[in-house]
Design a protein around this motif. Structure first.
Motif, PDB file in Angstrom:
ATOM      1  N   ALA A  18       0.856  -1.184   0.000  1.00  7.58           N
ATOM      2  CA  ALA A  18       0.000   0.000   0.000  1.00  7.58           C
ATOM      3  C   ALA A  18       0.892   1.234   0.000  1.00  7.58           C
ATOM      4  O   ALA A  18       2.082   1.155   0.311  1.00  7.58           O
ATOM      5  CB  ALA A  18      -0.886  -0.010   1.237  1.00  7.58           C
ATOM      6  N   GLN A  19       0.314   2.358  -0.380  1.00 11.46           N
ATOM      7  CA  GLN A  19       1.036   3.627  -0.376  1.00 11.46           C
ATOM      8  C   GLN A  19       0.201   4.633   0.403  1.00 11.46           C
ATOM      9  O   GLN A  19      -0.999   4.742   0.194  1.00 11.46           O
ATOM     10  CB  GLN A  19       1.252   4.118  -1.803  1.00 11.46           C
ATOM     11  N   GLU A  52      -1.464   9.877 -10.189  1.00 14.58           N
ATOM     12  CA  GLU A  52      -0.892   8.570  -9.820  1.00 14.58           C
ATOM     13  C   GLU A  52      -1.326   7.503 -10.817  1.00 14.58           C
ATOM     14  O   GLU A  52      -0.518   6.645 -11.213  1.00 14.58           O
ATOM     15  CB  GLU A  52      -1.336   8.189  -8.408  1.00 14.58           C
ATOM     16  N   LEU A  53      -2.583   7.533 -11.243  1.00 11.43           N
ATOM     17  CA  LEU A  53      -3.073   6.562 -12.229  1.00 11.43           C
ATOM     18  C   LEU A  53      -2.333   6.724 -13.554  1.00 11.43           C
ATOM     19  O   LEU A  53      -1.897   5.728 -14.145  1.00 11.43           O
ATOM     20  CB  LEU A  53      -4.582   6.720 -12.433  1.00 11.43           C
ATOM     21  N   ARG A  54      -2.171   7.958 -14.028  1.00 16.17           N
ATOM     22  CA  ARG A  54      -1.435   8.184 -15.288  1.00 16.17           C
ATOM     23  C   ARG A  54      -0.016   7.632 -15.191  1.00 16.17           C
ATOM     24  O   ARG A  54       0.486   7.007 -16.125  1.00 16.17           O
ATOM     25  CB  ARG A  54      -1.417   9.674 -15.640  1.00 16.17           C
ATOM     26  N   MET A  64      -3.469   1.070  -5.973  1.00 15.82           N
ATOM     27  CA  MET A  64      -4.353   0.395  -5.025  1.00 15.82           C
ATOM     28  C   MET A  64      -4.797   1.408  -3.976  1.00 15.82           C
ATOM     29  O   MET A  64      -3.994   1.890  -3.186  1.00 15.82           O
ATOM     30  CB  MET A  64      -3.644  -0.777  -4.328  1.00 15.82           C
ATOM     31  N   LEU A  65      -6.078   1.742  -4.012  1.00 12.75           N
ATOM     32  CA  LEU A  65      -6.632   2.657  -3.023  1.00 12.75           C
ATOM     33  C   LEU A  65      -6.911   1.912  -1.726  1.00 12.75           C
ATOM     34  O   LEU A  65      -7.350   0.763  -1.746  1.00 12.75           O
ATOM     35  CB  LEU A  65      -7.947   3.262  -3.522  1.00 12.75           C
ATOM     36  N   THR A  66      -6.676   2.572  -0.614  1.00 12.58           N
ATOM     37  CA  THR A  66      -7.082   2.063   0.688  1.00 12.58           C
ATOM     38  C   THR A  66      -8.212   2.962   1.159  1.00 12.58           C
ATOM     39  O   THR A  66      -8.010   4.156   1.379  1.00 12.58           O
ATOM     40  CB  THR A  66      -5.917   2.088   1.695  1.00 12.58           C
ATOM     41  N   LEU A  67      -9.414   2.387   1.254  1.00 15.40           N
ATOM     42  CA  LEU A  67     -10.608   3.166   1.586  1.00 15.40           C
ATOM     43  C   LEU A  67     -11.279   2.609   2.831  1.00 15.40           C
ATOM     44  O   LEU A  67     -11.379   1.396   3.001  1.00 15.40           O
ATOM     45  CB  LEU A  67     -11.595   3.138   0.417  1.00 15.40           C
ATOM     46  N   HIS A  68     -11.750   3.504   3.669  1.00 20.32           N
ATOM     47  CA  HIS A  68     -12.461   3.134   4.900  1.00 20.32           C
ATOM     48  C   HIS A  68     -13.894   3.652   4.783  1.00 20.32           C
ATOM     49  O   HIS A  68     -14.091   4.840   4.535  1.00 20.32           O
ATOM     50  CB  HIS A  68     -11.781   3.769   6.115  1.00 20.32           C
ATOM     51  N   ASP A  69     -14.855   2.776   4.975  1.00 20.51           N
ATOM     52  CA  ASP A  69     -16.252   3.193   4.811  1.00 20.51           C
ATOM     53  C   ASP A  69     -16.636   4.331   5.752  1.00 20.51           C
ATOM     54  O   ASP A  69     -17.390   5.222   5.384  1.00 20.51           O
ATOM     55  CB  ASP A  69     -17.211   2.013   4.955  1.00 20.51           C
ATOM     56  N   TRP A  70     -16.085   4.367   6.938  1.00 19.70           N
ATOM     57  CA  TRP A  70     -16.446   5.400   7.906  1.00 19.70           C
ATOM     58  C   TRP A  70     -15.771   6.740   7.602  1.00 19.70           C
ATOM     59  O   TRP A  70     -16.109   7.757   8.193  1.00 19.70           O
ATOM     60  CB  TRP A  70     -16.126   4.939   9.326  1.00 19.70           C
ATOM     61  N   LEU A 123       0.372  -4.281  -9.235  1.00 18.15           N
ATOM     62  CA  LEU A 123      -0.674  -4.743 -10.140  1.00 18.15           C
ATOM     63  C   LEU A 123      -2.110  -4.651  -9.652  1.00 18.15           C
ATOM     64  O   LEU A 123      -2.867  -5.566  -9.878  1.00 18.15           O
ATOM     65  CB  LEU A 123      -0.392  -6.206 -10.483  1.00 18.15           C
ATOM     66  N   SER A 124      -2.541  -3.612  -9.039  1.00 19.27           N
ATOM     67  CA  SER A 124      -3.954  -3.524  -8.707  1.00 19.27           C
ATOM     68  C   SER A 124      -4.763  -2.979  -9.862  1.00 19.27           C
ATOM     69  O   SER A 124      -5.901  -3.326 -10.045  1.00 19.27           O
ATOM     70  CB  SER A 124      -4.188  -2.657  -7.475  1.00 19.27           C
TER      71      SER A 124
END
Length: 133
Positions: A18-19, A52-54, A64-70, A123-124
């Protein structure tokens, strides 16, 4: 979990690093107590993630995104995520996959495959042309 910019083996386990700059908490988590910075506007984060995607596409890489629902499960942030993920899916040339599929792909890819890249990829989200090699 961040020993490289691409998946790698740690013993027999495939690590998918992760980044911090792709973690929603860095930008949006704010409790008003311990946090030193105010939340960042979603448009600024969207611009950063687009860059970052480009870069990942140009270098045959990964995002690879790290997302938290809260944290990200609210109003403007959800709208921003819908926009960003919509752009990714609309392209049609990016592989979007769960971590288990990325790990399986990494296991099946010859080790010397990564030597062709100036910046080792993760590779995400990877260009489909890279998967055909």
């Amino acid at each position: 979990m961040a020993g490289a910019d691409h998946p790698y083996f740690l013993g027999s386990v495939v690590e998918i690093p992760a980044q911090w700059h792709l973690d929603d908490a860095v930008y949006f988590k704010f409790t008003g107590r311990q946090d030193l910075n105010s939340p960042v506007p979603p448009d600024a984060v969207l611009g950063s993630w687009r860059r970052e995607l480009r870069s990942a596409i140009r270098n045959g890489g990964h995002l690879m995104l790290t997302l938290h629902d809260w944290i990200s499960g609210r109003g403007m942030i959800t709208d921003m995520l819908d926009e960003f993920l919509g752009e990714i899916l609309e392209r049609g040339d990016i592989w979007v996959a769960p971590a288990c599929d990325i790990a399986s792909h990494h296991r099946a890819t010859p080790a010397n495959h990564w030597s062709q890249y100036a910046v080792p990829p993760v590779l995400s989200a990877v260009s489909l042309s890279d998967l055909a090699e």
